[in-house]
Design a protein around this motif. Structure first.
Motif, PDB file in Angstrom:
ATOM      1  N   SER A  82       0.831  -1.210   0.000  1.00  0.00           N
ATOM      2  CA  SER A  82       0.000   0.000   0.000  1.00  0.00           C
ATOM      3  C   SER A  82       0.861   1.252   0.000  1.00  0.00           C
ATOM      4  O   SER A  82       0.457   2.286  -0.550  1.00  0.00           O
ATOM      5  N   TRP A  83       2.043   1.186   0.596  1.00  0.00           N
ATOM      6  CA  TRP A  83       2.952   2.335   0.563  1.00  0.00           C
ATOM      7  C   TRP A  83       3.427   2.574  -0.872  1.00  0.00           C
ATOM      8  O   TRP A  83       3.509   3.725  -1.323  1.00  0.00           O
ATOM      9  N   GLU A  85       1.799   1.791  -3.552  1.00  0.00           N
ATOM     10  CA  GLU A  85       0.662   2.337  -4.292  1.00  0.00           C
ATOM     11  C   GLU A  85       0.489   3.820  -4.014  1.00  0.00           C
ATOM     12  O   GLU A  85       0.143   4.597  -4.919  1.00  0.00           O
ATOM     13  N   ALA A  86       0.706   4.241  -2.766  1.00  0.00           N
ATOM     14  CA  ALA A  86       0.583   5.661  -2.428  1.00  0.00           C
ATOM     15  C   ALA A  86       1.632   6.486  -3.163  1.00  0.00           C
ATOM     16  O   ALA A  86       1.332   7.577  -3.682  1.00  0.00           O
ATOM     17  N   TYR A  87       2.855   5.975  -3.224  1.00  0.00           N
ATOM     18  CA  TYR A  87       3.899   6.661  -3.989  1.00  0.00           C
ATOM     19  C   TYR A  87       3.474   6.806  -5.451  1.00  0.00           C
ATOM     20  O   TYR A  87       3.595   7.889  -6.059  1.00  0.00           O
ATOM     21  N   HIS A  89       0.532   6.807  -6.722  1.00  0.00           N
ATOM     22  CA  HIS A  89      -0.605   7.721  -6.861  1.00  0.00           C
ATOM     23  C   HIS A  89      -0.149   9.159  -7.020  1.00  0.00           C
ATOM     24  O   HIS A  89      -0.790   9.952  -7.714  1.00  0.00           O
ATOM     25  N   TYR A  94       8.442   4.189  -5.552  1.00  0.00           N
ATOM     26  CA  TYR A  94       8.793   3.563  -4.274  1.00  0.00           C
ATOM     27  C   TYR A  94       9.963   2.600  -4.442  1.00  0.00           C
ATOM     28  O   TYR A  94      10.771   2.423  -3.540  1.00  0.00           O
ATOM     29  N   PHE A 346       5.833  11.669   2.981  1.00  0.00           N
ATOM     30  CA  PHE A 346       5.461  10.269   3.117  1.00  0.00           C
ATOM     31  C   PHE A 346       5.854   9.723   4.484  1.00  0.00           C
ATOM     32  O   PHE A 346       5.145   8.890   5.059  1.00  0.00           O
ATOM     33  N   ALA A 349       3.133  10.622   6.847  1.00  0.00           N
ATOM     34  CA  ALA A 349       1.934   9.818   6.624  1.00  0.00           C
ATOM     35  C   ALA A 349       2.116   8.393   7.136  1.00  0.00           C
ATOM     36  O   ALA A 349       1.213   7.818   7.759  1.00  0.00           O
ATOM     37  N   TYR A 353       0.109   6.301  10.125  1.00  0.00           N
ATOM     38  CA  TYR A 353      -0.458   4.986   9.846  1.00  0.00           C
ATOM     39  C   TYR A 353       0.039   3.944  10.843  1.00  0.00           C
ATOM     40  O   TYR A 353      -0.739   3.118  11.345  1.00  0.00           O
TER      41      TYR A 353
END
Length: 378
Positions: A82-83, A85-87, A89, A94, A346, A349, A353
């Protein structure tokens, strides 16, 4: 101290590496790490590029960390998809990242290896800084240390890395003299169920042979590997580790590699693969040619516990996940990873999390602890 980077474990002297603190754990031996490279488990085309980091003083190798530049997150057992994927986005990469770990091995041990004659806390922090510097110099998004021991946790925390926890199920030896004394610590109902599991295997006519790397023989190792590979194939993919890998460590690790082989007459029908040292037994792989009631529990858990009792081994780590282990005497145990995120936004964030995730992990471990089979003191 002079920091260096190595693209192969073979660039480091085996004797000097194995003299570092923490290398009594089989996964951290030079021989184990070398076999990963020699068999193609890591290296070109795998997404695992060796990048061993070391510190040197006037006496030679002072400290080291098993590190790999990663282009994916498979085989780590600390999940950060998921990290990534966030990058993506936000249009960032990543990967590649740096992982300080033993590939394919979610087992607790040192990740910051220090020569015993040195100031351990000081040198571990220096090594953590060297890891950060390497990640920055090579423009890696982040650095991650996985499944480290308590001294490692202190070093990474002191260095400002973000700590993450997860829950496994481990067994602790309370100086039991035999398996029956161990079962006496269970409640009556749980003790009855454990005995019934073992009896079912015995009534099926199955007995167990113990073999080590030095005495398993090629034919039996072929059979055990086929069992192991079959387990992976049933989940849709090939195993991470090849037959060549096991062939090499059978020779180089010898007794530290142990097999429990279920025999029906003269025929092997199942097997579990373990690694061990005096500190801990590590259950890693399992496979079977036939289905027998309770055979998995007996081969992977009860046989391992008996081995620990016989040898005076303090801890048994049977691998990741599996609440079914709790009824067999394994208790919730926190495991740790640490994360150095280069991008400040990041990092903030991820920190938020991890606070939420950590609270959920703690609550889960507390809840599961209510179901361990042991008698409670009144």
């Amino acid at each position: 101290m002079l920091a260096r980077q190595h693209t192969s474990i073979d660039q480091l002297d085996p004797q000097a590496w194995n003299a570092l603190g923490g290398t009594d754990v089989p996964f951290l031996r030079h021989e184990f790490l070398a076999a990963l490279e020699h068999s193609g488990g890591v290296g070109p085309g795998t997404g695992w590029t060796p990048a061993y980091l070391s510190l040197h003083d006037a006496a030679g190798l002072a400290a080291a960390a098993p590190a790999f530049i990663k282009t994916h997150s498979y085989g780590e057992f600390v999940f950060d998809f998921s990290w990534a994927e966030a990058y993506a986005h936000f249009g960032r990469n990543y990967y590649p990242k740096l992982s300080v770990c033993v590939p394919f091995t979610p087992a607790t041990g040192a990740r910051l290896l220090v020569r015993p004659d040195l100031d351990g806390p000081k040198v571990r922090q220096r090594l953590a800084r060297a890891i950060e510097d390497f990640a920055a110099e090579h423009r890696l998004s982040s650095a991650h240390a996985l499944f480290f021991d308590e001294p490692g946790r202190e070093a990474f925390e002191h260095s400002g890395w973000l700590l993450r926890r997860d829950c496994q199920f481990h067994w602790a030896n309370q100086d039991f003299t035999d398996f029956e004394q161990y079962l006496a610590s269970f409640t009556a109902d749980k003790r009855k169920k454990a005995r019934r599991e073992r009896r079912r295997v015995q009534e099926a006519g199955i007995h167990f042979a113990t073999r080590y790397g030095h005495d398993i023989g090629k034919s039996m190792l072929d059979t055990v590997y086929d069992f192991h590979r079959g387990t992976f194939l049933r989940h849709g993919h090939e195993p991470y580790l090849s037959r060549a890998f096991f062939g090499e460590i059978a020779t180089t690790l010898g007794e530290s590699l142990m097999f429990k082989i279920a025999m029906l007459g003269e025929q092997p029908v199942a097997a579990a693969v373990f690694f061990w040292c005096q500190e801990a037994l590590y259950g890693r792989y399992w496979g079977a040619a036939e289905e027998h009631h309770s055979l998995h529990f007996e081969t992977c858990y009860h046989q391992g516990i008996e081995f620990c009792i016989e040898r005076g081994i303090r801890r048994f780590e049977p691998g990741t996940q599996g609440e079914h282990k709790v009824a067999r005497g394994f208790s919730p145990t926190l495991t740790w990873s640490a994360h150095h995120i280069g991008d400040r936004r990041f990092r903030a964030a991820v920190r938020e999390y991890l606070v939420r995730e950590g609270a959920a992990v703690d609550a889960y471990a507390t809840q599961v602890s209510e179901h361990v089979p042991y008698r409670r003191e009144t």
